[in-house]
Design a protein around this motif. Structure first.
Motif, short mmCIF file in Angstrom:
data_model
loop_
_atom_site.label_atom_id
_atom_site.label_comp_id
_atom_site.label_asym_id
_atom_site.label_seq_id
_atom_site.Cartn_x
_atom_site.Cartn_y
_atom_site.Cartn_z
N ALA A 109 -2.87 4.58 -11.00
CA ALA A 109 -3.57 5.56 -10.15
C ALA A 109 -3.94 6.81 -10.94
O ALA A 109 -5.09 7.27 -10.90
N VAL A 110 -2.97 7.32 -11.69
CA VAL A 110 -3.20 8.56 -12.43
C VAL A 110 -4.31 8.38 -13.47
O VAL A 110 -5.21 9.22 -13.60
N VAL A 111 -4.26 7.26 -14.20
CA VAL A 111 -5.26 7.04 -15.25
C VAL A 111 -6.63 6.73 -14.63
O VAL A 111 -7.67 7.14 -15.16
N THR A 112 -6.64 6.04 -13.50
CA THR A 112 -7.90 5.77 -12.82
C THR A 112 -8.57 7.07 -12.38
O THR A 112 -9.77 7.27 -12.57
N ILE A 113 -7.78 7.96 -11.80
CA ILE A 113 -8.32 9.24 -11.34
C ILE A 113 -8.86 10.04 -12.52
O ILE A 113 -9.86 10.74 -12.42
N ALA A 114 -8.21 9.89 -13.68
CA ALA A 114 -8.68 10.58 -14.88
C ALA A 114 -10.00 10.00 -15.38
O ALA A 114 -10.59 10.53 -16.33
N GLY A 115 -10.45 8.89 -14.78
CA GLY A 115 -11.77 8.37 -15.12
C GLY A 115 -11.79 7.18 -16.06
O GLY A 115 -12.81 6.90 -16.69
N HIS A 116 -10.68 6.48 -16.21
CA HIS A 116 -10.65 5.31 -17.10
C HIS A 116 -10.13 4.08 -16.36
O HIS A 116 -8.97 3.70 -16.54
N PRO A 117 -10.95 3.46 -15.54
CA PRO A 117 -10.45 2.36 -14.70
C PRO A 117 -9.92 1.15 -15.47
O PRO A 117 -8.93 0.54 -15.06
N VAL A 118 -10.54 0.80 -16.59
CA VAL A 118 -10.06 -0.36 -17.35
C VAL A 118 -8.78 -0.02 -18.09
O VAL A 118 -7.78 -0.77 -18.05
N LEU A 119 -8.78 1.13 -18.75
CA LEU A 119 -7.58 1.59 -19.45
C LEU A 119 -6.41 1.71 -18.48
O LEU A 119 -5.25 1.45 -18.84
N GLN B 95 4.60 13.68 -5.06
CA GLN B 95 4.22 13.29 -3.69
C GLN B 95 4.41 11.80 -3.50
O GLN B 95 4.53 11.05 -4.46
N ALA B 96 4.41 11.39 -2.24
CA ALA B 96 4.76 10.00 -1.94
C ALA B 96 3.59 9.06 -2.09
O ALA B 96 3.77 7.86 -2.27
N ASN B 97 2.37 9.59 -2.00
CA ASN B 97 1.22 8.72 -2.24
C ASN B 97 0.04 9.49 -2.81
O ASN B 97 0.01 10.72 -2.77
N LEU B 98 -0.88 8.75 -3.38
CA LEU B 98 -1.99 9.38 -4.08
C LEU B 98 -3.24 8.53 -3.87
O LEU B 98 -3.22 7.32 -4.08
N TYR B 99 -4.31 9.19 -3.40
CA TYR B 99 -5.57 8.46 -3.21
C TYR B 99 -6.40 8.52 -4.47
O TYR B 99 -6.35 9.51 -5.22
N LEU B 100 -7.15 7.48 -4.75
CA LEU B 100 -7.97 7.44 -5.97
C LEU B 100 -9.24 8.24 -5.74
O LEU B 100 -10.31 7.69 -5.47
N GLN B 101 -9.11 9.54 -5.81
CA GLN B 101 -10.28 10.41 -5.65
C GLN B 101 -10.09 11.66 -6.49
O GLN B 101 -8.97 12.02 -6.85
N HIS B 102 -11.20 12.26 -6.85
CA HIS B 102 -11.10 13.49 -7.63
C HIS B 102 -12.18 14.46 -7.17
O HIS B 102 -13.20 14.07 -6.59
N ALA B 103 -11.96 15.74 -7.47
CA ALA B 103 -12.87 16.79 -7.01
C ALA B 103 -14.09 16.85 -7.93
O ALA B 103 -13.96 16.72 -9.15
N GLU C 256 -24.47 19.19 -5.45
CA GLU C 256 -25.68 19.94 -5.87
C GLU C 256 -25.63 21.38 -5.42
O GLU C 256 -26.09 22.28 -6.10
N SER C 257 -25.06 21.59 -4.25
CA SER C 257 -25.04 22.96 -3.73
C SER C 257 -23.91 23.78 -4.33
O SER C 257 -23.71 24.94 -3.96
N GLY C 258 -23.16 23.18 -5.27
CA GLY C 258 -22.15 23.94 -5.99
C GLY C 258 -20.81 24.02 -5.31
O GLY C 258 -19.90 24.64 -5.84
N SER C 259 -20.64 23.33 -4.17
CA SER C 259 -19.33 23.37 -3.53
C SER C 259 -18.52 22.14 -3.95
O SER C 259 -19.09 21.11 -4.31
N GLU C 260 -17.19 22.27 -3.87
CA GLU C 260 -16.31 21.21 -4.35
C GLU C 260 -16.12 20.13 -3.28
O GLU C 260 -15.80 20.45 -2.14
N VAL C 261 -16.35 18.86 -3.66
CA VAL C 261 -16.11 17.76 -2.73
C VAL C 261 -15.26 16.69 -3.41
O VAL C 261 -15.27 16.59 -4.64
N PHE C 262 -14.56 15.92 -2.62
CA PHE C 262 -13.78 14.81 -3.17
C PHE C 262 -14.64 13.55 -3.23
O PHE C 262 -15.26 13.19 -2.24
N VAL C 263 -14.70 12.93 -4.39
CA VAL C 263 -15.40 11.65 -4.49
C VAL C 263 -14.37 10.60 -4.93
O VAL C 263 -13.42 10.91 -5.65
#
Lengths: 318, 269
Positions: free
Chosen positions: A50-60, A109-117, A121-128
């Protein structure tokens, strides 16, 4: 159509848990060692992935998750061999310790979703949602149903891993692991370091279990600290079902039957859900399947003994 | 020290549970020099230290004192599995030497590859042809059952296969611990015959524990007797040729009586 969906879903679940079943097969059947690390190493694979996926390396992330399981196996293996701790206890110790480690990996924490901030375009922070191998695969075949895509990709990975395992168990190190579970004295007499074989075997078993955890993590898109409990029983049930279906003639057949057993187990569950079995009943059902399957040979022997005895008695009274 | 010595044991001493009421001296200042090509039979009553001697050579435990040299190399403190590269061993129980759930071929392959260069697959055509040849020499029909699991063989067949495994990598030393004692007389004789031919064909150096006086004299070129962890008799050449089983029994019971009276004296004093 509903039945097709049911089967597809069972198949993909079966494939996701197939590496775990292969791991349980290696620990319990090949090495003949009850390894309870499995509940912990599944989650370890999940959290690291989960941690490495969120960091942007799904295969690794899959590689890292699998390697994490190997490390857990190494720790259990060293306890068993170098410290001479009872195999069951060594596994429980690692599993218990891993709970803390997993909690730390998830950042407390007890769980973690695979998403990152991300900034939109409008410059506000969203979770993808983070990229996963399933997302990448689905984008290659946009017309495919999601369940089908998951099933195909997982099945391909499982087939590759299973093939690799079958080949490995025909090489000298692989054969040494098999012999270590069969007759450790013979292994030492053949000038092989049996301790090393045992540690290597437990590492491979837990790496496979963690691979299941990693795949689950990317498929369900989150990691959960409590998803490991009872997994050992699930794995054992799969292995036993596979053995009933295919017998236990060779290691290659054993690896294949573990995969098949995992799938059949999920099919049984899906149909149980279908007839309104509540989801919390799964663990009791699994435990009963394993207990029944393990005692079946003894019950059968007792039954035939009983029959022979009553037959002899009848003859005597005539 | 003789340069041709294959095995040199000096001042080997081992006490179990030392400094307790159960203290047992298994080996006491034991000395033995074995020449290359020697085939020595070992006699001695139960508890004389024969198996302990083998276990010390195999590295199952470390001795309290003394040293063990194999072909000039000090192996006293070497790990058991490392010694196994050059020492083959066969026990009374045929189950100990073989892996029951693996095939005959796989068992032989594991034993063989300890020295031969590894190929990718442990079981391969070239090695299998060699194994088939070896199995055929046993004359037990095992060469046609190479894919059979070891656990399905009879005790005698398993022991014969274990003998092949123990000698397949050309060991510098072969240890036989009553390896036919658990077999029926006919099978025992067959396994003994195979043992003798393998040892002589390959010029192996071997030690064989036996309780059979006739066997002790009929096999090998030298006979030793142990008692209370010590070497009490060592016969070879003319002396051995003149020896009869009856004389051996006499010597045997005399040494046993001696040991008994030693013990009585000890308990009296």
């Amino acid at each position: 159509m509903e039945i097709v969906n049911l089967i597809l879903s069972a198949l993909s679940q079966g494939m996701l848990y197939a590496p775990m079943a292969m791991g349980v097969f290696i620990a319990f059947k090949i090495l003949n060692t009850p390894d309870l690390t499995i509940d912990g190493s599944l989650v370890f694979g999940m959290t690291v992935c989960a941690v490495v996926t969120i960091a942007g390396h799904p295969v690794l992330a899959l590689v890292a998750g699998t390697a994490a399981g190997a490390v857990a196996g190494l720790i259990t293996g060293l306890q068993q061999t170098k410290l001479q701790i009872n195999a069951i206890l060594a596994g429980i110790l690692t599993m218990t310790g891993l709970y803390t480690v997993n909690y730390m990996v998830l950042g407390g924490q007890a769980n973690l979703y695979l998403q990152h901030a991300e900034l939109n375009e409008s410059g506000s922070e969203v979770f993808v949602s983070s990229n996963t191998i399933y997302k990448m695969f689905a984008s290659l075949f946009p017309s495919w149903d999601n369940t089908v895509a998951v099933l195909v990709l997982t099945a391909l990975l499982v087939a590759a891993v299973a093939a690799l395992l079958c080949v490995f168990f025909k090489t000298r190190p692989g054969m040494a692991i098999r012999a270590t579970g069969d007759n450790e004295e013979m292994v030492r007499s053949s000038s092989i370091n049996a301790d090393m074989s045992r540690v290597l075997g437990i590492m491979i078993a837990n790496a496979l279990v963690a691979l299941s955890g990693s795949l689950l993590c990317q498929q369900q898109r989150y990691a959960d600290l409590n998803s490991g409990s009872g997994m050992l029983v699930v794995g054992l049930a799969s292995v036993i079902i596979g053995q009933v279906l295919f017998g236990k003639r060779s290691v290659t057949l054993g690896v294949i039957s573990a995969v098949a057993g995992s799938t059949v187990y999920r099919l049984i569950l899906q149909f149980a859900y279908k007839i309104n079995m509540p989801s919390y009943a799964v663990k009791l059902l699994s435990a009963c399947i394993v207990a029944l399957a393990l005692s079946l040979p003894l019950l059968r022997r007792k039954w035939s003994l009983h029959k022979a005895r009553t037959a002899a008695r009848k003859e005597g009274s005539v | 020290m003789n340069s041709k010595a294959q095995l040199t044991i000096t001042h080997l001493t081992k006490k179990f549970e030392a400094n307790s009421v159960n203290e047992k001296t298994a080996l006491l200042d034991f000395n033995l020099e074995v020449q290359k090509g020697d085939f020595i039979t070992i006699l001695g009553s139960n508890g004389a230290g024969k198996s302990t001697l083998f276990n010390a050579i195999l590295g199952k435990f470390l001795p309290d004192k003394g040293s063990i040299l194999l072909d000039g190399e000090d192996i006293t403190y070497e790990k058991d599995y490392k010694r196994a590269l050059n020492i083959g061993c066969l026990y009374q129980n045929p189950m100990r030497g073989t892996a029951p759930n693996m095939t005959i071929e796989e068992n032989l392959a594991l034993a063989y590859t300890r020295k031969s260069t590894h190929r990718f697959f442990a079981v391969n055509k070239k090695d299998s042809a060699y194994f088939r040849e070896l199995l055929a020499s046993l004359d037990l029909g095992l060469e046609d059952r190479m894919k059979t699991k070891m656990g399905l063989l009879s005790g005698g067949q398993r022991q014969a296969a274990a003998l092949l495994m123990a000698t397949i990598a050309k060991p510098k030393l072969l240890l036989l611990d009553e390896h036919t004692a658990a077999l029926d007389p006919a099978t025992a004789e067959k396994v003994l015959r195979i043992t003798r031919s393998i040892i002589s064909e390959r010029g192996l150096t071997a030690l064989m524990i036996t309780h059979n006086m006739e066997q002790a004299l009929a096999f090998g070129n030298r006979t030793i007797m142990m008692d209370s962890g010590r070497l009490v008799l060592d016969v070879r050449d003319e002396e051995r040729a003149a020896m009869t089983p009856q004389k051996l029994v006499e010597l045997f019971s005399r040494s046993a009586r001696q040991a008994l009276s030693d013990r009585t004296q000890l308990s009296v004093s």
